[in-house]
Design a protein around this motif. Structure first.
Motif, PDB file in Angstrom:
ATOM      1  N   THR A   1      19.986   1.068  51.916  1.00  0.00           N
ATOM      2  CA  THR A   1      19.708   1.947  50.779  1.00  0.00           C
ATOM      3  C   THR A   1      18.377   1.556  50.137  1.00  0.00           C
ATOM      4  O   THR A   1      18.111   0.361  49.945  1.00  0.00           O
ATOM      5  N   TRP A   2      17.573   2.546  49.853  1.00  0.00           N
ATOM      6  CA  TRP A   2      16.281   2.325  49.199  1.00  0.00           C
ATOM      7  C   TRP A   2      16.179   3.203  47.958  1.00  0.00           C
ATOM      8  O   TRP A   2      16.587   4.369  47.991  1.00  0.00           O
ATOM      9  N   LEU A   3      15.619   2.657  46.919  1.00  0.00           N
ATOM     10  CA  LEU A   3      15.277   3.435  45.726  1.00  0.00           C
ATOM     11  C   LEU A   3      13.762   3.605  45.729  1.00  0.00           C
ATOM     12  O   LEU A   3      13.026   2.613  45.825  1.00  0.00           O
ATOM     13  N   MET A   4      13.314   4.846  45.650  1.00  0.00           N
ATOM     14  CA  MET A   4      11.880   5.110  45.821  1.00  0.00           C
ATOM     15  C   MET A   4      11.348   6.033  44.730  1.00  0.00           C
ATOM     16  O   MET A   4      12.113   6.775  44.091  1.00  0.00           O
ATOM     17  N   LEU A   5      10.052   5.985  44.574  1.00  0.00           N
ATOM     18  CA  LEU A   5       9.363   6.884  43.649  1.00  0.00           C
ATOM     19  C   LEU A   5       8.126   7.420  44.347  1.00  0.00           C
ATOM     20  O   LEU A   5       7.311   6.642  44.860  1.00  0.00           O
ATOM     21  N   GLU A   6       8.000   8.743  44.358  1.00  0.00           N
ATOM     22  CA  GLU A   6       6.842   9.358  45.002  1.00  0.00           C
ATOM     23  C   GLU A   6       6.019  10.115  43.976  1.00  0.00           C
ATOM     24  O   GLU A   6       6.562  10.870  43.157  1.00  0.00           O
ATOM     25  N   LEU A   7       4.723   9.924  44.042  1.00  0.00           N
ATOM     26  CA  LEU A   7       3.776  10.699  43.234  1.00  0.00           C
ATOM     27  C   LEU A   7       2.944  11.537  44.198  1.00  0.00           C
ATOM     28  O   LEU A   7       2.422  11.006  45.178  1.00  0.00           O
ATOM     29  N   ASP A   8       2.838  12.823  43.922  1.00  0.00           N
ATOM     30  CA  ASP A   8       1.981  13.644  44.772  1.00  0.00           C
ATOM     31  C   ASP A   8       1.025  14.462  43.915  1.00  0.00           C
ATOM     32  O   ASP A   8       1.312  14.777  42.757  1.00  0.00           O
ATOM     33  N   HIS A   9      -0.106  14.763  44.516  1.00  0.00           N
ATOM     34  CA  HIS A   9      -1.193  15.451  43.813  1.00  0.00           C
ATOM     35  C   HIS A   9      -1.538  16.719  44.591  1.00  0.00           C
ATOM     36  O   HIS A   9      -1.941  16.642  45.749  1.00  0.00           O
TER      37      HIS A   9
ATOM     38  N   ARG B   1      16.891   6.736  49.511  1.00  0.00           N
ATOM     39  CA  ARG B   1      16.868   6.816  50.972  1.00  0.00           C
ATOM     40  C   ARG B   1      18.075   6.074  51.523  1.00  0.00           C
ATOM     41  O   ARG B   1      18.312   4.917  51.164  1.00  0.00           O
ATOM     42  N   PHE B   2      18.819   6.746  52.384  1.00  0.00           N
ATOM     43  CA  PHE B   2      19.917   6.114  53.106  1.00  0.00           C
ATOM     44  C   PHE B   2      19.522   6.046  54.578  1.00  0.00           C
ATOM     45  O   PHE B   2      19.023   7.023  55.132  1.00  0.00           O
ATOM     46  N   PHE B   3      19.805   4.906  55.183  1.00  0.00           N
ATOM     47  CA  PHE B   3      19.306   4.642  56.516  1.00  0.00           C
ATOM     48  C   PHE B   3      20.414   3.937  57.287  1.00  0.00           C
ATOM     49  O   PHE B   3      20.876   2.870  56.890  1.00  0.00           O
ATOM     50  N   LYS B   4      20.869   4.525  58.357  1.00  0.00           N
ATOM     51  CA  LYS B   4      21.892   3.868  59.169  1.00  0.00           C
ATOM     52  C   LYS B   4      21.690   4.219  60.630  1.00  0.00           C
ATOM     53  O   LYS B   4      21.698   5.406  60.988  1.00  0.00           O
TER      54      LYS B   4
END
Lengths: 213, 144
Positions: free
Chosen positions: A163-171, A186-189
Motif C-alpha cells: 500500500t502506498w499513500l501518494m500525492l500528485e501535482l499536475d500542471h 496505490r494498492f500493489f499485489k
C-alpha cells in the motif's frame, strides 16, 4: 539551460501515463487503464527488449474533447540500480488519428505526442516526474507536466498487498484550474496495481489499473 | 513553444542511445565487478529462500543457486524474474525475496545454467546481479 527551463515549464495540457514501469520484462505484456482529471485511456504494450516496449494506446481527452488511437513506443533510456533503490528515465512517443468529441464532433486529423518520465523509488519512498507535449493539428497543441511523491506506511514481502499513500501535482495551463492536486492510494499485489484518488480543485476521480502477464 | 519542445524531445532518443552505447561498452567491466560487489556493497549473503517449492526441488536433488539482485523494490520486479526464469526448462523452482533482495533458483538434477546465462536473464527481466552463490554457499548465510 533554456531547454531545461522550457521542459520544466512545459505548458498547455494533455494526457500522460501515470503507470509504474512502462517497460516490462522481455516478452511481457502489460494492460493499463487510466483515468485522471483530464482523460481516460487504455494502453496495451509488449516488451521487445529490456529497454523498449511497443504498444497501442486509445485515449479520450475529456476536457480537450478529442480521442487519439494509435501506436506508442517507450524507451528506457537509463536505469540506475542500487541494493535498496531503483531509478529510471524513459522517453516515449506515439501518435495516430484524432477524432473530435463533444463540441469538436466531426473534426479529425493526425496527432502525435512525445514525453519523458523519470522516477526514483525504494520500498518505502517514491517520487516521479513526467511531461508530455501533444500536437493534434486543428484540435490544438497541448502539454502537461506532473510530479508525484509517495510513502509506503509498511514494507511488504513478495506477494503481500503493498500500500502506498501518494500525492500528485499536475500542471495543465490551458485548463481553468491549471494546477491539479490529487491525493491517491496505490494498492500493489503480484502482477496487479490499482490506484484510486480524487483531484481536489475540480472534483474529478483518478483510477488507474495495471496488470502484467 | 510546443514546436520547440517537440524538437527538443526528438533529440532525446539520440542522446539516450549514446548513453546506452556507453553502458554496453562498460558491460564487461560490470561482469568483473560482480565479485567485488559481493564483498563490498552487498550485505552478508542470504541463504536460498525457504519456500515449499524450493524445498521440494532441493529434495529432488536440484542444485541451489542464489543471486543477489540490484534494484529489486517491488512485486513487479519479482514477477519479471519469476516469469523469465519460470520459462526455463533447467529451472525446477524460482523465488524472488524482496526483503533479502535475492533470486533463489533450484536447477533440475543434472541441468546447468551458467552465471553468464543467469546474468543475461536477469538483465532481460530489467535488473542487475551483484553476485551469485551455488551449492553449499547458497544454502547457508554467508558472513559479510
Amino acid at each position: 539551460m533554456r531547454l531545461l527551463l522550457a521542459i520544466a515549464l512545459a505548458g498547455l495540457a494533455a494526457q500522460a501515463q501515470a503507470v509504474a514501469r512502462p517497460v516490462s520484462y522481455v516478452d511481457g505484456w502489460t494492460v493499463i487503464s487510466e483515468t485522471d482529471r483530464q482523460s481516460t485511456a487504455l494502453w496495451v504494450h509488449y516488451t521487445l527488449d529490456p529497454q523498449l516496449s511497443l504498444g497501442w494506446r486509445s485515449e479520450w481527452d475529456r476536457r480537450a474533447e478529442f480521442q487519439v488511437h494509435g501506436p506508442q513506443i517507450t524507451y528506457l533510456a537509463k536505469r540506475w540500480f542500487g541494493a535498496d533503490y531503483q531509478a529510471n528515465l524513459y522517453g516515449f512517443a506515439g501518435g495516430g488519428w484524432a477524432q473530435g468529441t463533444g463540441d469538436n464532433e466531426g473534426i479529425e486529423g493526425g496527432a502525435s505526442y512525445l514525453g519523458l518520465m523519470a522516477d526514483w523509488e525504494t520500498r518505502r519512498l517514491f517520487t516521479s516526474y513526467r511531461m508530455r507535449v501533444t500536437e493534434a493539428g486543428v484540435l490544438g497543441s497541448y502539454a502537461m507536466q506532473a510530479a508525484r511523491v509517495g510513502f509506503a506506511p509498511y514494507v511488504g514481502q513478495t506477494g503481500d498487498l503493498h500500500t502506498w499513500l501518494m500525492l500528485e501535482l499536475d500542471h495543465r495551463p490551458q485548463n481553468d484550474d491549471t494546477v491539479g492536486v490529487t491525493p491517491l492510494v496505490r494498492f500493489f499485489k503480484g502482477a496487479a496495481l490499482l490506484e484510486l484518488g480524487w483531484s481536489i480543485p475540480d472534483s474529478q476521480p483518478l483510477a488507474n489499473f495495471t496488470y502484467r502477464f | 513553444m510546443v514546436r520547440s519542445l517537440l524538437i527538443a524531445l526528438l533529440a532525446f532518443p539520440v542522446a539516450a542511445q549514446a548513453q546506452h552505447h556507453d553502458d554496453h561498452q562498460g558491460a564487461d567491466h560490470d561482469a568483473h565487478h560482480m565479485e567485488g560487489m559481493h564483498h563490498g556493497e552487498q550485505p552478508a549473503g542470504k541463504p536460498i529462500a525457504d519456500t515449499k517449492a524450493i524445498k521440494s526441488a532441493l529434495n529432488d536433488g536440484g542444485e541451489p543457486v542464489v543471486a543477489d539482485v540490484l534494484g529489486v523494490v517491488c512485486d513487479f520486479c519479482a514477477k519479471a524474474m519469476n516469469k523469465t526464469f519460470g520459462k526455463r526448462k533447467e529451472v525446477a523452482a524460482v523465488y524472488v525475496d524482496l526483503d533479502d533482495k535475492t533470486l533463489s533458483l533450484v536447477l533440475k538434477s543434472g541441468a546447468s545454467l551458467s552465471d553468464e546465462t543467469i546474468d543475461k536473464l536477469v538483465k532481460d527481466a530489467g535488473y542487475r546481479i551483484a553476485s551469485i552463490r551455488r551449492g553449499d554457499a547458497a544454502l547457508k548465510e554467508e558472513a559479510s
